[in-house]
Design a protein around this motif. Sequence first.
Motif, PDB file in Angstrom:
ATOM      1  N   PHE A 170       0.850  -1.184   0.000  1.00  0.00           N
ATOM      2  CA  PHE A 170       0.000   0.000   0.000  1.00  0.00           C
ATOM      3  C   PHE A 170       0.887   1.237   0.000  1.00  0.00           C
ATOM      4  CE2 PHE A 170      -2.930  -3.177   1.541  1.00  0.00           C
ATOM      5  CZ  PHE A 170      -4.142  -2.781   1.012  1.00  0.00           C
ATOM      6  N   ILE A 171       0.429   2.296  -0.686  1.00  0.00           N
ATOM      7  CA  ILE A 171       1.154   3.567  -0.680  1.00  0.00           C
ATOM      8  C   ILE A 171       0.277   4.735  -0.247  1.00  0.00           C
ATOM      9  CG2 ILE A 171       2.944   3.008  -2.369  1.00  0.00           C
ATOM     10  CD1 ILE A 171       1.170   4.332  -4.502  1.00  0.00           C
ATOM     11  N   PHE A 172      -1.054   4.547  -0.319  1.00  0.00           N
ATOM     12  CA  PHE A 172      -1.937   5.664   0.028  1.00  0.00           C
ATOM     13  C   PHE A 172      -3.296   5.123   0.465  1.00  0.00           C
ATOM     14  CE2 PHE A 172      -4.919   9.153  -0.744  1.00  0.00           C
ATOM     15  CZ  PHE A 172      -4.225  10.217  -0.202  1.00  0.00           C
ATOM     16  N   GLY A 173      -3.830   5.724   1.544  1.00  0.00           N
ATOM     17  CA  GLY A 173      -5.173   5.360   1.986  1.00  0.00           C
ATOM     18  C   GLY A 173      -5.204   4.866   3.414  1.00  0.00           C
ATOM     19  N   ASN A 174      -6.229   4.115   3.714  1.00  0.00           N
ATOM     20  CA  ASN A 174      -6.462   3.642   5.083  1.00  0.00           C
ATOM     21  C   ASN A 174      -5.269   2.884   5.647  1.00  0.00           C
ATOM     22  OD1 ASN A 174      -7.850   2.836   7.443  1.00  0.00           O
ATOM     23  ND2 ASN A 174      -8.441   0.918   6.462  1.00  0.00           N
ATOM     24  N   GLN A 175      -4.974   3.125   6.915  1.00  0.00           N
ATOM     25  CA  GLN A 175      -3.896   2.403   7.579  1.00  0.00           C
ATOM     26  C   GLN A 175      -4.257   0.934   7.803  1.00  0.00           C
ATOM     27  OE1 GLN A 175      -0.661   2.970   7.902  1.00  0.00           O
ATOM     28  NE2 GLN A 175      -0.432   3.672   9.998  1.00  0.00           N
ATOM     29  N   GLY A 176      -5.454   0.669   8.358  1.00  0.00           N
ATOM     30  CA  GLY A 176      -5.943  -0.702   8.489  1.00  0.00           C
ATOM     31  C   GLY A 176      -5.045  -1.630   9.282  1.00  0.00           C
ATOM     32  N   LEU A 177      -4.577  -1.181  10.426  1.00  0.00           N
ATOM     33  CA  LEU A 177      -3.579  -1.973  11.144  1.00  0.00           C
ATOM     34  C   LEU A 177      -4.165  -2.991  12.108  1.00  0.00           C
ATOM     35  CD1 LEU A 177      -0.973   0.807  11.915  1.00  0.00           C
ATOM     36  CD2 LEU A 177      -0.867  -0.975  10.192  1.00  0.00           C
ATOM     37  N   MET A 178      -5.465  -2.993  12.320  1.00  0.00           N
ATOM     38  CA  MET A 178      -6.029  -3.945  13.272  1.00  0.00           C
ATOM     39  C   MET A 178      -5.940  -5.361  12.706  1.00  0.00           C
ATOM     40  SD  MET A 178      -6.844  -2.291  15.968  1.00  0.00           S
ATOM     41  CE  MET A 178      -5.469  -1.200  15.677  1.00  0.00           C
ATOM     42  N   ALA A 179      -4.798  -6.004  12.960  1.00  0.00           N
ATOM     43  CA  ALA A 179      -4.504  -7.329  12.407  1.00  0.00           C
ATOM     44  C   ALA A 179      -4.722  -7.329  10.899  1.00  0.00           C
ATOM     45  CB  ALA A 179      -5.328  -8.421  13.071  1.00  0.00           C
ATOM     46  N   GLU A 180      -4.332  -6.175  10.284  1.00  0.00           N
ATOM     47  CA  GLU A 180      -4.392  -6.014   8.838  1.00  0.00           C
ATOM     48  C   GLU A 180      -5.749  -6.386   8.249  1.00  0.00           C
ATOM     49  OE1 GLU A 180      -1.032  -3.967   8.160  1.00  0.00           O
ATOM     50  OE2 GLU A 180      -2.625  -4.494   6.770  1.00  0.00           O
ATOM     51  N   GLY A 181      -6.782  -5.823   8.822  1.00  0.00           N
ATOM     52  CA  GLY A 181      -8.109  -5.987   8.259  1.00  0.00           C
ATOM     53  C   GLY A 181      -8.913  -7.121   8.862  1.00  0.00           C
ATOM     54  N   ARG A 182      -8.249  -8.048   9.503  1.00  0.00           N
ATOM     55  CA  ARG A 182      -8.984  -9.171  10.100  1.00  0.00           C
ATOM     56  C   ARG A 182      -9.486  -8.777  11.488  1.00  0.00           C
ATOM     57  NH1 ARG A 182      -5.801 -14.692   8.836  1.00  0.00           N
ATOM     58  NH2 ARG A 182      -7.695 -15.519   9.762  1.00  0.00           N
ATOM     59  N   CYS A 183     -10.122  -7.642  11.538  1.00  0.00           N
ATOM     60  CA  CYS A 183     -10.538  -7.045  12.804  1.00  0.00           C
ATOM     61  C   CYS A 183     -11.918  -7.575  13.206  1.00  0.00           C
ATOM     62  CB  CYS A 183     -10.574  -5.530  12.642  1.00  0.00           C
ATOM     63  SG  CYS A 183     -11.162  -4.668  14.084  1.00  0.00           S
ATOM     64  N   SER A 184     -12.089  -7.796  14.485  1.00  0.00           N
ATOM     65  CA  SER A 184     -13.377  -8.253  15.002  1.00  0.00           C
ATOM     66  C   SER A 184     -14.009  -7.241  15.951  1.00  0.00           C
ATOM     67  CB  SER A 184     -13.211  -9.600  15.737  1.00  0.00           C
ATOM     68  OG  SER A 184     -12.800 -10.607  14.842  1.00  0.00           O
ATOM     69  N   LEU A 185     -13.415  -6.062  16.058  1.00  0.00           N
ATOM     70  CA  LEU A 185     -13.889  -5.097  17.047  1.00  0.00           C
ATOM     71  C   LEU A 185     -15.333  -4.674  16.801  1.00  0.00           C
ATOM     72  CD1 LEU A 185     -10.721  -2.817  17.428  1.00  0.00           C
ATOM     73  CD2 LEU A 185     -11.652  -4.405  19.115  1.00  0.00           C
ATOM     74  N   THR A 186     -15.706  -4.420  15.540  1.00  0.00           N
ATOM     75  CA  THR A 186     -17.054  -3.919  15.307  1.00  0.00           C
ATOM     76  C   THR A 186     -18.124  -4.976  15.545  1.00  0.00           C
ATOM     77  OG1 THR A 186     -16.892  -4.409  12.949  1.00  0.00           O
ATOM     78  CG2 THR A 186     -16.307  -2.182  13.632  1.00  0.00           C
ATOM     79  N   ASN A 187     -17.723  -6.241  15.557  1.00  0.00           N
ATOM     80  CA  ASN A 187     -18.707  -7.285  15.844  1.00  0.00           C
ATOM     81  C   ASN A 187     -19.394  -7.051  17.187  1.00  0.00           C
ATOM     82  OD1 ASN A 187     -16.766  -8.355  13.919  1.00  0.00           O
ATOM     83  ND2 ASN A 187     -17.935 -10.256  14.114  1.00  0.00           N
ATOM     84  N   PHE A 188     -18.642  -6.519  18.137  1.00  0.00           N
ATOM     85  CA  PHE A 188     -19.195  -6.332  19.476  1.00  0.00           C
ATOM     86  C   PHE A 188     -20.307  -5.291  19.482  1.00  0.00           C
ATOM     87  CE2 PHE A 188     -14.909  -7.957  20.329  1.00  0.00           C
ATOM     88  CZ  PHE A 188     -15.228  -9.036  21.139  1.00  0.00           C
ATOM     89  N   VAL A 189     -20.296  -4.388  18.514  1.00  0.00           N
ATOM     90  CA  VAL A 189     -21.281  -3.310  18.472  1.00  0.00           C
ATOM     91  C   VAL A 189     -22.372  -3.592  17.450  1.00  0.00           C
ATOM     92  CG1 VAL A 189     -21.625  -0.865  17.997  1.00  0.00           C
ATOM     93  CG2 VAL A 189     -19.588  -1.622  19.222  1.00  0.00           C
ATOM     94  N   SER A 190     -21.970  -4.041  16.255  1.00  0.00           N
ATOM     95  CA  SER A 190     -22.932  -4.169  15.154  1.00  0.00           C
ATOM     96  C   SER A 190     -23.375  -5.602  14.900  1.00  0.00           C
ATOM     97  CB  SER A 190     -22.327  -3.604  13.874  1.00  0.00           C
ATOM     98  OG  SER A 190     -21.243  -4.420  13.445  1.00  0.00           O
ATOM     99  N   GLY A 191     -22.589  -6.555  15.348  1.00  0.00           N
ATOM    100  CA  GLY A 191     -22.907  -7.947  15.063  1.00  0.00           C
ATOM    101  C   GLY A 191     -22.543  -8.372  13.660  1.00  0.00           C
ATOM    102  N   VAL A 192     -21.966  -7.448  12.889  1.00  0.00           N
ATOM    103  CA  VAL A 192     -21.561  -7.752  11.518  1.00  0.00           C
ATOM    104  C   VAL A 192     -20.055  -7.895  11.475  1.00  0.00           C
ATOM    105  CG1 VAL A 192     -21.533  -6.897   9.146  1.00  0.00           C
ATOM    106  CG2 VAL A 192     -23.532  -6.524  10.582  1.00  0.00           C
ATOM    107  N   SER A 193     -19.594  -8.872  10.737  1.00  0.00           N
ATOM    108  CA  SER A 193     -18.176  -9.204  10.728  1.00  0.00           C
ATOM    109  C   SER A 193     -17.466  -8.686   9.488  1.00  0.00           C
ATOM    110  CB  SER A 193     -18.008 -10.725  10.786  1.00  0.00           C
ATOM    111  OG  SER A 193     -16.677 -11.091  10.471  1.00  0.00           O
ATOM    112  N   THR A 194     -16.360  -7.994   9.704  1.00  0.00           N
ATOM    113  CA  THR A 194     -15.509  -7.608   8.587  1.00  0.00           C
ATOM    114  C   THR A 194     -15.028  -8.838   7.841  1.00  0.00           C
ATOM    115  OG1 THR A 194     -14.747  -5.723   9.871  1.00  0.00           O
ATOM    116  CG2 THR A 194     -13.421  -6.351   7.951  1.00  0.00           C
TER     117      THR A 194
END
Length: 336
Positions: A170-194
């Motif tokens: 990557f050279i430009f754009g979102n950092q996306g460092l939460m385990a490189e996109g395999r993030c589960s954090l939003t599941n706790f709020v939305s119930g939807v999985s990245t």
Amino acid sequence: MHLPNNSPELVCPAGTPAALRTAVDAGADTVYCGFQNATNARNFPGLNFTPEEMEESVDYAHKRGKKVLLALNTFPPAGQTLLWKQAVADGVRLGVDAMIVADIGVAHHIATTYPDQRLHLSVQAGAPSVEAIRYYCEEFGVKRVVLPRILSIPEIKQLKSEIPCEIETFIFGNQGLMAEGRCSLTNFVSGVSTNFDGVCSPPSDVTFYEDKNNMLCSQLGEFTIDCFSCAQGAGYPTICKGKYIAPHRDDPYYAFEEPISLNLFDLLPQMIGAGIEAFKIEGRQRSRAYIRQVVSTWRLAVDSVMQGKTIPKADLVALTEGQKETTGAFRSKKWR
């Protein structure tokens, strides 16, 4: 500085057929995109391609000597692989130039069912080591790895000398460092999985409101993520880029990472010199205006380096998240 013989590939995002045409016309060598379902990690309403749109887009790109990559970078839930297999079959039938995969099962299915189909390893596979990359190359015939954004340029250069495939960064754009996109954090709020549903912080769960202090507040589900003054650029509300109150701090702070974008413009000559074969711009959810400006700017920059010219100055900060930019780990491990 030693430069490679071939110019690195400029890999650009497209969330819609119109964005794909814009990217191609603005100078992209390659465009990556996905179908309108959970098989890709930008499964937002109004984005992505039907099979018919993908066929027309592949034809548009190929007639201009450009390539199209199909993002299949999510993970099929147990027992629910038919959607991914259908996407693979459609991609092969429509003639995409490569498929970007993260899941071992999807990679195995493609390698065994369509052995002539070119495979790229998604950043979501999280393969930053020589051993991990070699495994994917040997087992599934992967031709290119999209590296996680946790490596410095010297580390990438060393890695390049020890692996049997191309490197894309990557050279430009979102950092996306939460385990490189395999993030589960939003599941706790939305119930939807990245990872399984292909969407982080779904728009249906996002709201904005003005508080009593005239601050613009962003909210995900029932939780306020951040508040911004008129002078600040508001970031999209995700758990990893929210402000939190902690016992060791007197005020809310960005505990994981702040709204900020990766921008390696000043490091481009060093990255080309490191032998990286492809540079990726992030932003399939962004507008055609964003695509046009960012792609044309990077096209000029890459061509300038390869021709031994000075890179024209460019200000892309207005297109960054929160109007803030970073070189991340590419320049130093202590980037924050």
